[in-house]
Design a protein around this motif. Structure first.
Motif, PDB file in Angstrom:
ATOM      1  N   GLY A 105       0.784  -1.225   0.000  1.00 49.83           N
ATOM      2  CA  GLY A 105       0.000   0.000   0.000  1.00 49.83           C
ATOM      3  C   GLY A 105       0.810   1.266   0.000  1.00 49.83           C
ATOM      4  O   GLY A 105       0.257   2.354  -0.205  1.00 49.83           O
ATOM      5  N   SER A 107       4.745   3.379  -1.064  1.00 51.84           N
ATOM      6  CA  SER A 107       5.607   3.577  -2.231  1.00 51.84           C
ATOM      7  C   SER A 107       7.034   3.177  -1.880  1.00 51.84           C
ATOM      8  O   SER A 107       7.408   3.112  -0.709  1.00 51.84           O
ATOM      9  CB  SER A 107       5.563   5.030  -2.686  1.00 51.84           C
ATOM     10  N   ARG A 149       1.917   3.283 -12.431  1.00 47.22           N
ATOM     11  CA  ARG A 149       2.451   3.117 -11.072  1.00 47.22           C
ATOM     12  C   ARG A 149       3.948   3.342 -10.988  1.00 47.22           C
ATOM     13  O   ARG A 149       4.496   3.415  -9.875  1.00 47.22           O
ATOM     14  CB  ARG A 149       2.143   1.708 -10.541  1.00 47.22           C
ATOM     15  N   SER A 166       4.573   3.084  -6.865  1.00 50.29           N
ATOM     16  CA  SER A 166       3.536   3.416  -5.887  1.00 50.29           C
ATOM     17  C   SER A 166       2.563   2.249  -5.733  1.00 50.29           C
ATOM     18  O   SER A 166       2.520   1.337  -6.561  1.00 50.29           O
ATOM     19  CB  SER A 166       2.783   4.674  -6.334  1.00 50.29           C
ATOM     20  N   ALA A 167       1.753   2.311  -4.671  1.00 47.82           N
ATOM     21  CA  ALA A 167       0.711   1.313  -4.390  1.00 47.82           C
ATOM     22  C   ALA A 167       1.277  -0.106  -4.449  1.00 47.82           C
ATOM     23  O   ALA A 167       0.836  -0.954  -5.232  1.00 47.82           O
ATOM     24  CB  ALA A 167      -0.453   1.469  -5.353  1.00 47.82           C
TER      25      ALA A 167
END
Length: 317
Positions: A105, A107, A149, A166-167
């Motif tokens: 969740g 980065s 992402r 990210s994510a």
């Protein structure tokens, strides 16, 4: 690489005018005109086209194959040679593997950079090892899971090639590769762990009114967080009690000194009073001494001359 350079060529006499000139690049023992070579297309221009004596050459977006010997020829047969050295991107930690830990969740940044941050590599590619082969995830996203992402962490610095993801998910865990050339490669192993959680110890206590019977179904559980007293609180308490003890000792000394002074004043007063009493006990009496010797009849005696006074000190006990 990636920058610009000016190859100097100008007349020594500022009043002279150059009518014809040519720039050549040496390749395989041959001199090739720069303005006719396609590899310089859109990257070469005269540094100052308005100056009739300045024929310096500006080359932008430098590449490693631009390195070599150049010459500027002007009339009448004046030649200027220039040796151009182009420094490419030498990766930090080249041919080594870095280990990075990320959390689901959040980065993460996979490190990769040139030793010279202003050196822009001609080619940069990030790959992810999946299904026994490397698949490109930047700049071309060959894996659907990485779309929107991934990006370069700092695109404003040419030599910073670090990748920002990210994510994060557990599927992102694995081996990555920062590829600049066959001789410049950095490997990164990414570990993805679960979300970071903060666990606080708590005590469970049962709060039950006295008029109720012991019944687990009616017990109320209170969550009481366990607070840890900071060490600084104990230090402050120690200082406070030390100061209080010193103040108590100082007060006790002051009281003792005041008592001695009061006693001394009392003793001095008693002595003074005793002296006054002694002085009050002194009595004075008049004693008349009368001479019995006969005196002539005609002689008149003055009683004042025949009176003598004596001081008698009488003390009463």
């Amino acid at each position: 690489t990636g920058g610009s350079v000016v190859l100097p060529c100008s007349c020594a006499d500022p009043q002279s005018t150059v009518t014809t000139f040519t720039w050549h690049f040496q390749q395989r023992n041959q001199w090739i005109q720069v303005f006719q070579d396609e590899k310089y297309s859109g990257r070469r221009v005269l540094f100052d086209e308005l100056s009739p004596t300045n024929r310096s050459l500006l080359i932008s977006d430098l590449r490693t194959n631009d390195q070599g010997y150049y010459r500027c020829m002007t009339e009448p047969n004046i030649i200027t040679y220039v040796d151009l050295n182009v420094k490419g991107c030498d990766l930090v930690e080249n041919r080594k593997t870095a280990v990075v830990t990320g959390y689901s969740g959040e980065s993460v940044v996979l490190p990769c950079s040139c030793t010279e941050l202003q050196a822009k590599p001609e080619h940069i590619q990030w790959n992810y090892f999946k299904e026994n082969k490397h698949k490109e995830i930047y700049p071309n996203e060959q894996i659907e899971n990485y779309k929107n992402r991934v990006k370069l962490f700092n695109p404003n610095t040419p030599g910073n090639l670090s990748l920002h993801i990210s994510a994060l998910t557990t599927e992102d865990q694995g081996h990555y590769q920062c590829f600049v050339s066959s001789q410049q490669v950095v490997a990164v192993r990414l570990r993805v762990e679960g979300k970071k959680t903060c666990v606080h110890p708590i005590n469970l206590t049962t709060d039950q009114p006295s008029h109720l019977t012991q019944d687990s179904t009616t017990s109320q559980l209170k969550l009481i967080p366990q607070h840890h007293t900071p060490q600084s609180v104990f230090i402050l308490l120690g200082v406070f009690f030390s100061v209080l003890l010193l103040a108590l000792l100082a007060f006790t000394c002051w009281r003792c000194r005041g008592s001695r002074n009061a006693k001394k004043v009392t003793t001095d007063g008693e002595e003074l009073k005793r002296e006054q009493v002694n002085q009050d006990d002194v009595m004075y009496s008049a004693v008349v001494h009368v001479k019995t010797a006969s005196t002539p009849a005609h002689t008149h005696s003055d009683p004042a001359e025949l009176t003598e006074y004596a001081c008698i000190n009488v003390k009463c006990y």
